[in-house]
Design an enzyme around this catalytic site. Structure first.
Site, PDB file in Angstrom:
ATOM      1  N   HIS A   1       7.091   5.902  -3.359  1.00  0.00           N
ATOM      2  CA  HIS A   1       6.144   6.681  -2.563  1.00  0.00           C
ATOM      3  C   HIS A   1       5.900   8.053  -3.184  1.00  0.00           C
ATOM      4  CE1 HIS A   1       6.719   3.627   0.523  1.00  0.00           C
ATOM      5  NE2 HIS A   1       8.016   3.789   0.379  1.00  0.00           N
TER       6      HIS A   1
ATOM      7  N   ASP B   1       1.505   8.781   3.434  1.00  0.00           N
ATOM      8  CA  ASP B   1       1.691   7.411   2.976  1.00  0.00           C
ATOM      9  C   ASP B   1       1.905   6.517   4.195  1.00  0.00           C
ATOM     10  OD1 ASP B   1       4.424   7.403   3.694  1.00  0.00           O
ATOM     11  OD2 ASP B   1       5.042   8.095   1.718  1.00  0.00           O
TER      12      ASP B   1
END
Length: 476
Positions: free
Chosen positions: A21, A116
């Site tokens: 991420h 995210d």
């Protein structure tokens, strides 16, 4: 008449723990600053040494700031045996008070919040401060389509038809998801609500960014934008903005690694690594060692101690502090492979290794960051998925993109045996028809990716549109 200077749009980016991420979020921030005239503040929930090391690396200029949010203790809030998705959702939720206080203290409030997939709870903060809201899917368009579709049909359908009956999950306009490639979160009905939540929250945003590009997943991107997709569950713009990978060339190879690679012929070395947190069982490590030895092909192998949990080091991986060689490899392995192989304990600078001219193959866990790094360096792959959506990625690499070969598991003990490993290594490293076709195809995708990111390319234009929307909000 004096000209009024137009303010730059300010974007706040929120990244979950884990290199999968953090890397694409940081690269998105860099690209927004250097190519689209943004101010960017990246907020990071960091929980491992590798992430901390990355946060300490230099930023391209003063318009990009990085803020590490205080760590939170979730040990009393989530079962230690809970799936990774559940842990990440709780960790992100518990970090929201720190995020809110940090944004409230800013003199220049952000125009937009980009999170995210695990940070969608933060949209309550975006609403409070009047910010545009975007989700950044750091993996594929196909994963996004599956997540959205699963949230629309409900967990009972997923469980009865896809899991219990093991039927393919059909996604309108997209590649169907076979049961053997399914997401781990679908396999436990009690944990499935997390995936549903992710899909539902994504449909309430001002846009969804994806770390892919139009030409790579054109059919899936077209389906996501189709007016008939899921009865218009998805009513938000879709922005492929990738491929976003590490491009920090200041980090140099270890002297030993560079000297060794420099001595090898062009495209003769296969790089073996299972990402920043992936681990293998003791038995599988033994088979992999024998397979590499039997192939007689040159290799660099990043090894970690064996673990029965494929995610054994997800929250703890860092650089190796010791100089000793692993003692869990076959006896005599180092002596027998000293002329063809180099073993690196724990960690290696992957981007730098893959970009070296001597590297011509990559045995990978199929994390999307690693996949994109391989494509951007024109390196074909052995697709060896371990967890999360990696089986989906492996299916794309082998069946859709044609740049990888995938191992067959032993029917008796669920491992990849040494003969199979040796065969795959030779398939992509030796000059044969199959290997040549994969090598040609991956170089074509490399060119396509570079075109998408260049000025006027599809990914460049996607971020330009987001910049335009942010400017309009700023001036409103």
């Amino acid at each position: 008449m004096a000209m009024t200077k137009v303010k730059k749009p300010h974007a706040a980016l929120l990244a979950s723990p884990g290199m999968g991420h953090l890397i694409p979020v940081l690269e998105l921030g860099k690209r927004m600053v250097t190519h689209h005239d943004f101010l960017v503040t990246v907020f990071v929930v960091a929980s491992d040494p590798a992430s901390t090391s990355l946060l300490n690396s230099p930023t391209p200029n003063d318009d990009l700031g990085i803020v590490a949010l205080p760590s939170v203790d979730i040990s009393g809030l989530v079962d230690p045996k809970a799936p990774l998705v559940a842990k990440l959702l709780v960790l992100m939720r518990e970090s929201l008070p720190s995020l809110r206080s940090s944004i409230a203290a800013m003199k220049c409030r952000p125009t937009a919040l980009v999170v995210d997939l695990f940070g969608t709870d933060a949209f309550a903060i975006a609403n409070e401060f009047g910010m545009l809201r975007y989700v950044f899917d750091t993996t594929t368009a196909w994963f996004l389509a599956v997540a959205l579709h699963s949230s629309s049909i409900g967990k009972n359908v997923i469980w009865e038809e896809h899991v219990k009956s093991q039927k393919p999950l059909k996604v309108p306009g997209c590649k169907s998801l076979r049961f053997e490639d399914t997401l781990e979160s679908f396999l436990n009905i009690d944990r499935f609500d997390g995936s549903q939540f992710l899909g539902t929250e994504m449909t309430k945003t001002d846009g969804i960014l994806i770390n892919t590009w139009e030409d790579l997943e054109s059919t899936t991107v077209k389906a996501l934008r189709d007016n008939n997709f899921l009865g218009r569950v998805v009513k938000v713009p879709i922005y492929p903005v990738g491929p976003l990978i590490r491009k920090d060339r200041k980090q140099v190879l270890d002297k030993e690694v560079k000297i060794w690679l420099d001595k090898q012929p062009t495209e003769s070395v296969i790089y073996v690594s299972f990402g920043s947190g992936g681990t293998l069982s003791a038995k599988q490590i033994i088979e992999l060692a024998w397979g590499l030895e039997q192939s007689r092909q040159r290799f660099i192998w990043v090894v970690r101690p064996p673990s029965e949990n494929a995610l054994g080091t997800y929250f703890t991986i860092g650089k190796n502090d010791g100089d000793g060689m692993p003692d869990y490899l076959p006896e005599g392995f180092f002596t027998r492979t000293k002329d063809i192989g180099l073993v690196i304990p724990m960690w290696a600078p992957q981007a730098q290794i893959l970009s070296h001219p001597s590297v011509g193959g990559f045995l990978s866990h199929c994390g999307w960051n690693s996949t994109l790094e391989s494509i951007l360096n024109g390196v074909p792959m052995i697709a060896w998925p371990l967890y999360a959506e990696q089986k989906m990625n492996a299916a794309l690499l082998t069946e859709e993109f044609g740049i990888a070969v995938r191992p067959k598991l032993s029917q008796t003990d669920e491992i990849v045996e040494r003969d199979e490993i040796a065969t795959m290594v030779k398939m992509i490293m030796v000059d044969n028809e199959e290997g040549h076709a994969m090598r040609t195809r991956v170089k074509e995708l490399n060119s396509s990716a570079e075109k998408a990111l260049s000025k006027g390319g599809s990914s460049y234009n996607s971020l330009s549109q987001i910049a335009k929307d942010c400017l309009q909000r700023l001036q409103a």
